[in-house]
Design an enzyme around this catalytic site. Structure first.
Site, PDB file in Angstrom:
ATOM      1  CD  GLN A  29      -2.812  -1.006  -0.130  1.00 34.30           C
ATOM      2  OE1 GLN A  29      -3.421  -0.166  -0.487  1.00 34.30           O
ATOM      3  NE2 GLN A  29      -2.583  -2.198  -0.924  1.00 34.30           N
ATOM      4  CG  HIS A  45      -1.518   2.252  -3.752  1.00 33.40           C
ATOM      5  ND1 HIS A  45      -1.868   2.206  -5.344  1.00 33.40           N
ATOM      6  CD2 HIS A  45      -1.962   1.159  -3.386  1.00 33.40           C
ATOM      7  CE1 HIS A  45      -2.694   1.081  -5.482  1.00 33.40           C
ATOM      8  NE2 HIS A  45      -2.670   0.383  -4.309  1.00 33.40           N
ATOM      9  CD  GLU A  66      -8.470   1.570   0.518  1.00 31.22           C
ATOM     10  OE1 GLU A  66      -8.727   1.737  -0.660  1.00 31.22           O
ATOM     11  OE2 GLU A  66      -7.288   2.159   0.891  1.00 31.22           O
ATOM     12  CG  HIS A  67      -6.759  -2.405   1.759  1.00 27.74           C
ATOM     13  ND1 HIS A  67      -6.434  -1.299   1.414  1.00 27.74           N
ATOM     14  CD2 HIS A  67      -7.445  -2.849   0.590  1.00 27.74           C
ATOM     15  CE1 HIS A  67      -6.885  -0.813   0.093  1.00 27.74           C
ATOM     16  NE2 HIS A  67      -7.333  -1.817  -0.224  1.00 27.74           N
ATOM     17  CG  ASP A 106      -5.283  -4.024  -4.639  1.00 27.08           C
ATOM     18  OD1 ASP A 106      -6.167  -3.666  -4.152  1.00 27.08           O
ATOM     19  OD2 ASP A 106      -3.967  -3.693  -4.463  1.00 27.08           O
ATOM     20  CG  HIS A 147     -51.030  15.446   3.479  1.00 31.02           C
ATOM     21  ND1 HIS A 147     -50.652  16.758   3.165  1.00 31.02           N
ATOM     22  CD2 HIS A 147     -49.988  14.833   3.313  1.00 31.02           C
ATOM     23  CE1 HIS A 147     -49.568  16.601   2.970  1.00 31.02           C
ATOM     24  NE2 HIS A 147     -48.942  15.449   2.681  1.00 31.02           N
TER      25      HIS A 147
END
Length: 424
Positions: free
Chosen positions: A253, A256, A321-322, A355, A414
């Protein structure tokens, strides 16, 4: 070097670096969107030349270009793409939801229809760093949902073509149209439409800070999947974990993005030090050394917790996230995990499986949003419409109750709309 902290030395808020767009990004994106609205295709070509170095006559990829790309990509990678697509398809087919009808009262029918969103736009990062995995992950759920038109926007190469692996993946996934447009301008084109680019109903897919900000600004004109922040991984590892494995997963990661966050939470100081050393050794061999180095030095952390239960508590607070559970019996603690985008179980399930190949989606909530949001799925490409039907006799049974309720809210009209139907 990645820093080691004992439990309590760093707060949960400080564990992950979570960046918000600056005012400069917001203003730049606003100008880009306004230019695309005003000048359409001309603005897109102008930006392609400015940002991608590509002089374009046509913004849309032709069938001939797709076929050519499919023949350029090596057969082994085509096979892998097809195998990955099949795994993704199998997983997402299980997510399909059905419409329903309830008819258990005489004269009353209520129900819900599940229908595909008609037109969707998928943003795929491209250029020299192409991500065919994103093509598969974003388009296959849309295809399963039954979307009528699936479009991709992706930055062109300097020669005016699209990276062949992107086109090969798009062909395998069954994408309908592909446009040579990247950045915030691509999001604007999908949201508002141009002479060439289809105006869509929803935009999904990851991108840089400018793409994320553009999605934020067009939300409301179209739907979006999420505002994605920098990539995150949190590994929970017990004392028996292999430090080389853990280091490799953290670096997967870190490479990235300089803003990516790689964090280990372990019950062992010995493992923490071994992972620290292993990261330094493995870093030397990475082609994206500078990016991974910056990520590890600025955002990397190792937390030594009293035990694995505390480690899971930290993970739940952060909502990564992971999340990797590098422990002996991961299924024993899975129910304790409440907040995570995607969970990778055991010592032989690296995040890279998710991934590319395993099947679950890799477009995931970041920045703690896993507390209330979910990975991209078939649900993101459908909408629901509900309906009701009452016969006259069925309405007569409840009209007074409806009117009473309406009057309690001070809404005379109504109430009258129900009672007027009861007059002979």
């Amino acid at each position: 070097m990645i820093k080691i902290f004992e439990f309590g030395q760093v707060s949960n808020e400080e564990i992950f670096a979570r960046n918000n767009p600056t005012g400069d990004v917001s203003l730049i994106v606003k100008d880009i969107i306004e230019n695309v609205i005003t000048n359409g295709d001309d603005a897109l070509k102008e930006y392609s030349l400015k940002f991608d170095g590509a002089s374009l006559d046509n913004l849309e990829v032709t069938k001939e270009e797709i076929d050519e790309a499919f023949n350029i990509v090596e057969p082994e990678f085509i096979r892998i793409l097809k195998d990955a697509a099949e795994n993704i398809r199998e997983f997402h087919l299980a997510q399909k939801k059905n419409s329903f009808i309830i008819n258990n009262q005489e004269g009353v029918v209520v129900g819900q229809k599940v229908m595909p969103i008609e037109k969707v736009g998928l943003y795929v990062p491209g250029g020299t760093a192409a991500y065919p995995s994103t093509v598969l992950m974003d388009s296959i759920p849309a295809k399963i949902a039954g979307c009528k038109e699936i479009c991709i926007t992706t930055p062109p190469l300097k020669n005016g073509k699209v990276n062949p692996v992107i086109l090969a993946a798009a062909k395998i996934a069954g994408v309908d149209r592909i446009f040579k447009v990247g950045g915030a301008q691509a999001v604007a084109a999908l949201a508002y439409g141009t002479k060439t680019v289809t105006k869509v109903d929803k935009i999904v897919g990851p991108g840089n800070a400018f793409v994320a900000e553009a999605k934020r600004q067009v939300f409301g004109m179209v739907d979006i999947d999420m505002i994605a922040g920098p990539s995150e991984i949190l590994v929970v590892a017990d004392k028996n974990s292999n430090p080389q494995f853990v280091a490799a997963d953290l670096l997967s990661q870190a490479e990235h993005d300089k803003n990516a966050s790689a964090v280990l939470v372990t019950d062992s100081m010995e493992l923490a030090k071994q992972v620290q050393s292993a990261i330094e050794e493995q870093l030397k061999n990475l082609s994206r050394y500078d990016i991974a180095r910056a990520s590890i030095d600025n955002n990397g952390k190792i937390i030594v917790a009293p035990d694995i239960k505390y480690a899971i508590d930290i993970a739940n607070e952060i909502a990564p996230e992971h999340l990797e559970l590098a422990v002996e019996n991961p299924f024993d603690i899975l129910d304790s995990v409440k907040n995570a985008g995607s969970v990778f179980m055991g010592r032989f399930c690296p995040e890279a499986l998710g991934d590319y190949f395993a099947g679950p989606n890799h477009t995931l909530p970041t920045s703690g949003t896993a507390r209330f949001s979910s990975p991209l799925s078939v649900d993101d490409f459908v909408k629901k419409m509900q309906y009701s039907y009452y016969t006259q006799s069925a309405l007569e049974k409840v009209a007074k109750d409806v009117a009473y309720f309406a009057n309690k809210e001070g809404l005379d009209a109504h109430a009258n709309s129900a009672l007027i139907r009861m007059k002979k």
